[in-house]
Each structure stands twice: as structure tokens, then as C-alpha cells.
Design an enzyme around this catalytic site. Structure first.
Site, mmCIF file in Angstrom:
data_model
loop_
_atom_site.group_PDB
_atom_site.id
_atom_site.type_symbol
_atom_site.label_atom_id
_atom_site.label_comp_id
_atom_site.label_asym_id
_atom_site.label_seq_id
_atom_site.Cartn_x
_atom_site.Cartn_y
_atom_site.Cartn_z
ATOM 1 N N GLU A 428 3.360 -11.244 4.115
ATOM 2 C CA GLU A 428 4.450 -12.529 4.087
ATOM 3 C C GLU A 428 3.842 -13.785 4.256
ATOM 4 O O GLU A 428 4.184 -14.561 5.145
ATOM 5 C CB GLU A 428 5.267 -12.173 5.415
ATOM 6 N N GLU A 520 6.221 -2.740 3.663
ATOM 7 C CA GLU A 520 6.644 -2.621 4.967
ATOM 8 C C GLU A 520 8.087 -2.469 5.000
ATOM 9 O O GLU A 520 8.797 -3.140 4.453
ATOM 10 C CB GLU A 520 6.302 -3.808 5.610
HETATM 11 C C1 GAL Z 1 7.646 -8.266 9.544
HETATM 12 C C2 GAL Z 1 5.777 -8.773 9.703
HETATM 13 C C3 GAL Z 1 5.117 -7.749 10.733
HETATM 14 C C4 GAL Z 1 5.950 -7.648 12.052
HETATM 15 C C5 GAL Z 1 7.413 -7.215 11.516
HETATM 16 C C6 GAL Z 1 8.281 -7.121 12.676
HETATM 17 O O1 GAL Z 1 8.118 -9.199 9.092
HETATM 18 O O2 GAL Z 1 5.106 -8.438 8.430
HETATM 19 O O3 GAL Z 1 3.830 -8.301 11.003
HETATM 20 O O4 GAL Z 1 6.036 -9.097 12.370
HETATM 21 O O5 GAL Z 1 7.905 -8.042 10.620
HETATM 22 O O6 GAL Z 1 9.459 -6.720 12.157
#
Ligand code: GAL
Length: 828
Positions: A428, A520
Site C-alpha cells: 500500500e 491481502e
Molecule cells: C491494510 C494494510 C495492513 C493493515 C490492514 C488492516 O490496508 O495493508 O497493514 O493495516 O489494512 O485492515
């Protein structure tokens, strides 16, 4: 109110590229080879007080300890901690470590280096008063050659390490502080394999043969040319497979890269079910003496990320069923311990996980060793930010000076691991939306290709292409109907999606030439063992994103029916359903396998740890663990939720996860409540049951025959404790761990699923209690104490072996309850 919005703001700004706001000890004492010996014991530690200065401290207040060590986990939770809620409301600071040691006289003709696997952060190191250097990055390993400054024989040496984690916040999650990974002393002759100096690839695996390319960087540290013989022997277990040898001439004080090639007949391939490993042992001989022996474990496998078929391993399609993991080990903080990591991975493997993403940084090297041995597909990640910061004191401040070195070191360190299948150059990254992001992406990708052309490069983008706002829970800021700059740059071999599961079905239209991975997903939330009894009354937690946390559930609890999600995510079921459906979707990494300290989304005191885990901070599975297990394994699964302690007459939704059966029948106190089976793409079934105390029983059947039976019973008042060790025999090496689960039961031994008694632990024998935890995200009790309040009937205590063989006895007691004892034998 503001707090509730914090993460949204961070995310939105990150998306825009405008982010400017802040938002156990153990000692592994084994020698891995003669060359590398653990250097973890006998250290002294001092944590600066506000009146100490930050030059080499003259304090006399040193505390003896063994490494790895994390000082932050020893502190108290503090709402005003500068690390913020993201950092788990624990505290950073500035710490000093020192150790005195001798070096054998005979080593004076050799090269001696100290190797740190990771120090959080801004480490500086001195040996005998000589400054060796600084390393800002808290996650990368580094080394210093000590040879010119050492005393040999009886004379003492002193090494001093300063770790400065005082500028906060510098992380979006709990980082820990100090020398939290292993330290090694490495000794070689003056002609030797360079640090991380081997590279083993298997470019051809066909027709019953594998070609093994062995690249070795040799170093001659004599001031004269040297003739040397380099012999590499390949072993499978203890058996020699083949050997290649070469004579070389090495110029004075120079490095040379040697290429060798070997063939293995009938190679045994590495895969996730049978992670077969080979070891290449490189011996360096000069003047008739063996000057260095260097072992490189490796595996033989072929793989590709196919545009139509997803991930293909050794010719077979494998869906990547992965999880993201942060580096903390729950109650041990970030102090690395191999057994703790192995346990995490075993719990994941039992759920059916076959992939690990090392979010968002290079992992401890032992994690990759374990993944090699246990069979995981690893996405090895480098950075959570590049030039643009996410928190004021983070690595973006070190980017210009260090990013090339840090990335190269990660690649050299990790490129022989068969478990590593892709490199992620960032998570991100705010710059992903602009041309600077495209340029940096290309630069990083080129570095990767120059050091390891055998694996694809990806980046975790949020998201690579706009989500149609009408399909999404949150309006992603990228509303342009085109890929972001990084995704469009050509720098990436695989398009990595963070969230945005609504766009996956269109991947082949949006990115026709580039493979897919969901880097993710999900970010669903749950407190283990807590339920809003009617599961359809709360769709998102808080009920609406714009309502503060405490308008959601009392005590910052989150219902564990899989219906509560962060707005940018989905339920567990929703994303898996999409990934499961299309072959070209290579797989996913769920956020997260385990809960972690910090980032209690949404940010709200008293919560100090995350709710995202499929497993809680103590390692106890939440219910959705069994949804994955029913989908990701072939073993028979039947799991029912919730517990069975409610108010008579109240409607309670009973969910069941099952597989390998046609139907499940539910009974309450012997009376059938009907048979149900999953329809279409359902992943669970549900009955709405007017509550009566007693026994709820589910039976899964296939062709009329019982597959499994599961019961939950109404518990009476808490009356006793029950303690169970995961391993009753452990090694007396000062590092090994036994994890003991303590359950609260009623007088009849029925699990008391809503009990939350305070439990006190005591240990007899040569060992110590190194962690206590219930998995409760709002608990502020120390993980390092000897008492803890249970959550939903359960608590964990971790016992570490001492270095003498002994019979340990752990006792758990609680006021008014029958105590429990468990024996653990430690042996050499
Ligand atoms: C994502 C991020 C993670 C964590 C997660 C929580 O966007 O990459 O590190 O913050 O959100 O939902």
C-alpha cells in the site's frame, strides 16, 4: 469520533499519495555449523531513563539477559504512548546492550564477524571502542567484520549495541524494541564463501533429471594471490548425491564469483505436501587446509503464475490459501523464538493454510527455514513505505540512503529458500498512484531481477484498479477507471490486490497480460468466543463505520459470527467464494492468520491488539478457523457455534461449518431441530434456536452414515481449572517452549465458555514463565506477569525450559476454583 475515522483517513490519504499525518527472551544456543555459532547468551541491558544522554552510557544499572529480547513488551500499556494505538500503546525508547567475551588465540589467523538478524531500530554497534556502523532498518539482518579490532586469547572484548526506538510513531503496528532476533558469531578462514554468497538455482527439471546451477562468491582476504579448491557436495539427508569441484586462483584481497553445475538424477521435488530439501555443502580448501565450510539448503521445484490457471507448482495447479502474518509472537512480543514461530505455522497448517505473506517486512530467517521444512508458499515482502511516510518517524526518512542496500541484503539472504515464490516490493505504497511510484517500482524490480531473476515481483496495491463505488463498502479514492501508476508501469510480474474482491472477476479484462494474486484480503474482525446472538442484526462493526466503536458492542467486543468487517474488506466467506470460483485467481493472503499487537481497528482505547486474526493472540482459534479448515483441508470437519449459555427463550443463531457430508442434523436436548445442508456456494448453515439450557448436538452424515458428532453444553458456575500442555517433553536448551492451555470448567467438567476468572500461575523447576495471554484485545495485564484474566473460558501460559534437564511443574490456580497442575519434562 475522530479516532473512529483515523484509519479511514490514513487509508484515504495513502491512496491519494498525500499522507502527511501521524497518525522472551530466549537463547538459541545451537551452532548451525562450525562457521556460525549463536551469540545470544550473557548480554547486559540498560534502558535509558529520561535523564540519560544518548551517547555511550556510563550507567552502572545493567540487567543480565539472553537474546533475543524485546524491551517494549515488558512495559505497561499506556493510552498516551507516543507509539499510538497502532503501536499497541506500548512504549519505545532507547536501549543499550553490551557483552564481554573472549576469542580463541587460534582464531587470530581467521576472519570473525558478528551477525545480527534484526535490531529494532536505528542500531549502532561498537567493538572495543571502535565504531562499526549504523543500521536504521529494524527488520533487515546485518553484519560487521570484527577481525581488525579483536583481542585474542584471555584478553576480553566488549561489544556495545545501541538501539534507538525513541522517535514515535514509526510503525503502523507493534514493532517491539531492541535486539529482538538472533545474533551469531561467524568464523572462517581467510579464503571463504562471502556472506550469503551462494545462489543455487534449478533451471531445468525434466526427464528425470535436474540441472543445479551453483554460483558461489568467494573472498580472498590474504594480501597475496591464493590457489583454492572449491568442492560442493550435494546431500539428501545424510546421503551424498553428487559432488563438483573446481580449482581457482583468487587475487589478493578480492572477490570472485564461481559458477559450477551439477546434475541430479531422479530429483525429489519440493512441494507443500512433501517439502523435500537438499543441502549443498561448499568446502573451500587452500594450502591443504579446509578454510571454510558453507551449507546451503535448497529445494528443486518448478512453478509459474499462469494467466489462466493461476499458480502451477511442479506442473500441478495449487490454489494459494495464504495468510498475512506480522512478526510479533503475541505474548512474547517480537522477541524471536523458533518454537513459537513453528507453533504459529503448525496452527496455520492444521487449518489448511499453504501460504504465508511476511507482512510487511523481511522476516526472521528462521521463519523461512521453517516454511522450507513445513511446505509453505511465501511472499517475501520488503517495505510498508517508500519515500512517502505513513507515520512521521518511519523508514521513509531512511529511504534515500538505505533502500538499495536493504533490498539487496534481503534478496541475497532469502533467494535460496525454496519456500519463497515471489517478492513483494511494497505494501500500500502511497506513491502507487503517481509517476514517482511507477519509477521507484521499476527501480526496485530491476534490483530484484539483477539478484534473483527466478521469481516474480509483485506489490500489494490498494487497489490496482478502481472498485466500482456501488459495489464497495468504502469509496476507494481511485475513481479513475484505469489501473494505478504502479500497476500500469510494467514493473510488476503479478498484479497484487489488497482487498477490492469486487474487482477480481474482471482481472482478465483489466490486466489481460499479467497474473493475479490477492496479496491481502478480508480484514474481518472478531473477539474469540463473543457473539451477538442473532447474527444478522449486525452487518458491520461498528454497525456503521461512522458510529464510534462503543456504540457498537460493550467492552469493545466484536461478534465472532463471520459478519463483521472493516469497510475496505469483506467477510471471510465473501472473498474466499470469489477466489475459489475462478482458476486464474492464483490465491489469497487473508489479513491475518493470527491477531497481532497494535492496530486495534478501529483505533479506540482500551483496545490494544488487533481483531483481524483467524486465531487470537494466544493462538486459540476463533470459529471461522473451521470454515477455512472445512474448505482448505480434506480432513472431516464439523464445528458449531456459539457457546450454549444464554437466557431461556432468547433466539440464538447456531451456525455449523462442515465438509465431507451431505447434511447436518441439530438436536437440542435430544430433540431434532432439523437437517440442513449447504446450498449453492454456501460455506455454513444456520438454525435460529429458541434457547433452552442443556446440550446442543450436531451430527454430520454422508449417505446416511455419521461422519462426525459435536456437542456444546450449558455450563454451570465455574468450579475448576484444566491445564493441557501442547508438548509435555521439551529440550533443556534455555529456549524451547511448552504452551499450556488452561480451560475453566464447571463442577461436571463442562467447558465454561463465558468464564473470565483471574488465573495465577506458578512454576517449579529449572524453567520460567515467559508469557501469559487470553487473547483479549482490551486486556492491559502484562503478558510477562504470572497472572491473567481468562477470556471466554480460556487462558494461555508459556513455559520456557532452562538449560538443565528437569521435571517442571506448572500450577494454575484461581480463587474458589479447583487448581490444575501439569508436568513438563525437559531434557538435553
Ligand atoms: C491494510 C494494510 C495492513 C493493515 C490492514 C488492516 O490496508 O495493508 O497493514 O493495516 O489494512 O485492515
Amino acid at each position: 469520533m475522530i479516532k473512529t475515522y483515523t484509519n479511514t483517513i490514513i487509508k484515504s490519504f495513502a491512496v491519494l499519495g498525500l499522507l502527511t499525518i501521524a497518525a522472551c527472551s530466549s537463547s538459541d544456543n545451537k551452532a548451525v555449523s562450525d562457521r556460525k555459532v549463536a551469540f545470544n547468551t550473557g548480554w547486559q541491558f540498560h534502558l535509558n531513563t529520561p535523564t540519560d544522554n544518548d551517547t555511550i552510557t556510563t550507567t552502572t544499572q545493567w540487567r543480565a539477559l539472553n537474546l533475543p529480547h524485546d524491551w517494549s513488551i515488558e512495559g505497561a500499556f499506556d493510552e498516551k504512548s507516543p507509539a499510538g494505538y497502532g503501536g499497541g500503546s506500548l512504549t519505545g525508547g532507547l536501549g543499550w546492550y553490551k557483552k564481554t567475551f573472549t576469542v580463541k588465540a587460534e582464531d587470530s589467523t581467521k576472519i570473525t564477524s558478528v551477525v545480527f538478524d534484526g535490531v529494532y531500530r536505528n542500531s549502532q554497534v561498537w567493538i572495543n571502542g571502535h565504531y562499526l556502523g549504523k543500521r536504521p532498518n529494524g527488520y533487515i539482518g546485518f553484519r560487521y567484520n570484527l577481525t581488525p579490532y579483536l583481542n585474542y586469547g584471555d584478553k576480553q572484548n566488549e561489544i556495545i549495541v545501541k538501539a534507538d526506538n525513541s522517535k514515535q510513531p514509526n510503525s503502523r503496528w507493534y514493532s517491539g524494541s531492541g535486539i529482538y532476533r538472533n545474533v551469531w558469531m561467524e568464523t572462517t578462514g581467510k579464503v571463504h564463501v562471502a556472506a550469503e554468497g551462494t545462489y543455487i538455482t534449478t533451471p531445468v527439471v525434466a526427464n528425470g533429471k535436474a540441472t543445479i546451477k551453483l554460483q558461489t562468491i568467494l573472498k580472498n582476504e590474504y594480501a597475496a594471490e591464493k590457489a583454492a579448491t572449491i568442492t560442493t557436495t550435494i546431500f539428501k539427508g545424510d546421503s551424498k548425491v553428487t559432488e563438483v569441484s573446481k580449482e581457482v586462483k583468487l587475487s589478493a584481497n578480492a572477490e570472485q564469483t564461481l559458477q559450477q553445475e551439477a546434475t541430479i538424477d531422479n530429483p525429489v521435488l519440493w512441494d507443500i505436501e512433501h517439502p523435500e530439501l537438499y543441502t549443498a555443502v561448499t568446502e573451500v580448501k587452500a594450502d591443504d587446509e579446509v578454510l571454510d565450510t558453507y551449507a546451503t539448503p535448497f529445494g528443486i521445484r518448478t512453478f509459474t503464475f499462469d494467466l489462466n490457471k493461476g499458480f502451477i507448482l511442479n506442473g500441478k495447479q495449487v490454489k494459494i490459501k495464504g495468510v498475512c502474518l506480522h512478526h510479533d509472537l503475541g505474548p512474547l512480543g517480537s522477541a524471536f523464538n523458533t518454537r513459537a514461530m513453528e507453533r504459529e505455522l503448525q496452527i496455520m497448517k492444521d487449518m489448511g493454510v499453504n501460504g504465508i505473506r511476511t507482512s510487511h517486512n523481511p522476516p526472521a530467517p528462521e521463519l523461512l527455514d521453517l516454511c522450507d521444512k513445513m511446505g509453505f508458499i511465501v511472499m517475501d515482502e520488503a517495505y510498508d513505505m517508500w519515500k512517502q511516510q505513513k507515520t512521521p518517524f518511519d523508514y521513509s526518512n531512511d529511504w534515500d540512503k538505505w533502500h538499495v542496500t536493504d533490498l539487496k541484503d534481503q534478496l541475497f539472504r532469502d533467494r535460496n529458500h525454496p519456500s519463497v515464490f515471489m517478492w513483494s516490493i511494497g505494501n500500500e505504497i502511497p506513491e502507487q498512484w503517481n509517476e514517482q511510484g511507477a519509477a521507484i517500482g521499476k527501480e526496485l524490480s530491476a534490483i530484484v531481477k539483477s539478484i534473483d531473476p527466478t521469481r516474480p515481483v509483485t506489490a500489494a496495491m490498494n487497489p490496482p484498479i478502481a472498485v466500482n463505488p456501488t459495489e464497495a463498502n468504502i469509496q476507494f479514492v481511485n475513481t479513475a477507471d484505469k489501473p494505478n501508476a504502479l500497476a500500469a508501469s510494467g514493473a510488476l510480474d503479478i498484479i497484487g490486490y489488497n482487498y477490492a474482491h469486487q474487482t477480481y472477476a474482471k482481472h482478465k479484462i483489466n490486466f489481460p497480460k499479467t497474473a493475479f494474486i490477492a496479496t491481502e484480503t478480508t480484514s474481518a474482525l472478531a473477539t474469540r468466543g463473543y457473539y451477538d446472538a442473532k447474527s444478522d442484526t449486525v452487518k458491520m462493526w461498528p454497525k456503521r463505520w461512522d458510529i464510534p466503536f462503543h456504540d457498537g458492542n460493550p467492552g469493545n467486543t466484536v461478534s465472532a459470527y463471520d459478519q463483521i468487517q472493516a469497510p475496505w474488506g469483506s467477510t471471510h466467506e465473501a472473498t474466499w467464494k470469489v477466489i475459489k470460483k475462478h482458476d486464474y485467481l492464483a490465491g489469497m493472503f487473508v489479513w491475518t492468520g493470527f491477531d497481532y499487537i497494535g492496530e486495534p481497528t478501529p483505533y479506540e482505547w482500551p483496545s490494544v491488539s488487533s481483531y483481524f486474526g483467524i486465531v487470537d493472540l494466544a493462538g486459540f482459534p476463533k470459529d471461522v478457523y473451521y470454515m477455512y479448515q472445512s474448505e482448505w483441508t480434506t480432513k472431516d470437519v464439523l464445528h458449531i457455534l456459539p457457546h450454549w449459555n444464554w437466557k431461556t427463550g432468547q433466539d440464538v443463531d447456531v451456525w455449523a461449518y462442515y465438509n465431507n457430508a451431505d447434511e447436518v442434523e441439530l438436536y437440542l436436548n435430544g430433540k431434532s431441530l432439523g437437517k440442513k445442508s449447504k446450498q449453492g456456494d454456501d460455506l455454513h448453515i444456520m438454525w435460529r434456536v429458541p434457547y433452552q439450557p442443556g446440550t446442543l448436538k450436531a451430527i454430520s452424515r454422508k449417505n446416511g452414515k455419521t461422519v462426525l458428532e459435536k456437542e456444546v453444553k450449558t455450563a454451570g458456575a465455574p468450579a475448576a481449572l484444566k491445564a493441557t500442555a501442547d508438548r509435555a517433553k521439551i529440550t533443556a536448551d534455555g529456549a524451547d517452549l511448552s504452551y499450556i492451555t488452561v480451560d475453566i470448567t464447571d463442577a461436571n467438567g463442562v467447558f465454561a465458555a463465558t468464564a473470565n476468572n483471574e488465573i495465577t500461575f506458578s512454576l517449579k523447576g529449572n524453567g520460567k514463565i515467559v508469557g501469559v495471554c487470553s487473547g483479549d484485545p482490551v486486556s492491559h495485564e502484562s503478558y510477562k506477569g504470572n497472572k491473567h484474566t481468562a477470556l471466554s473460558g480460556k487462558c494461555l501460559v508459556i513455559v520456557q525450559a532452562g538449560d538443565k534437564a528437569d521435571n517442571l511443574e506448572l500450577t494454575a490456580s484461581a480463587a474458589g476454583l479447583k487448581k490444575a497442575t501439569v508436568s513438563i519434562t525437559t531434557s538435553k
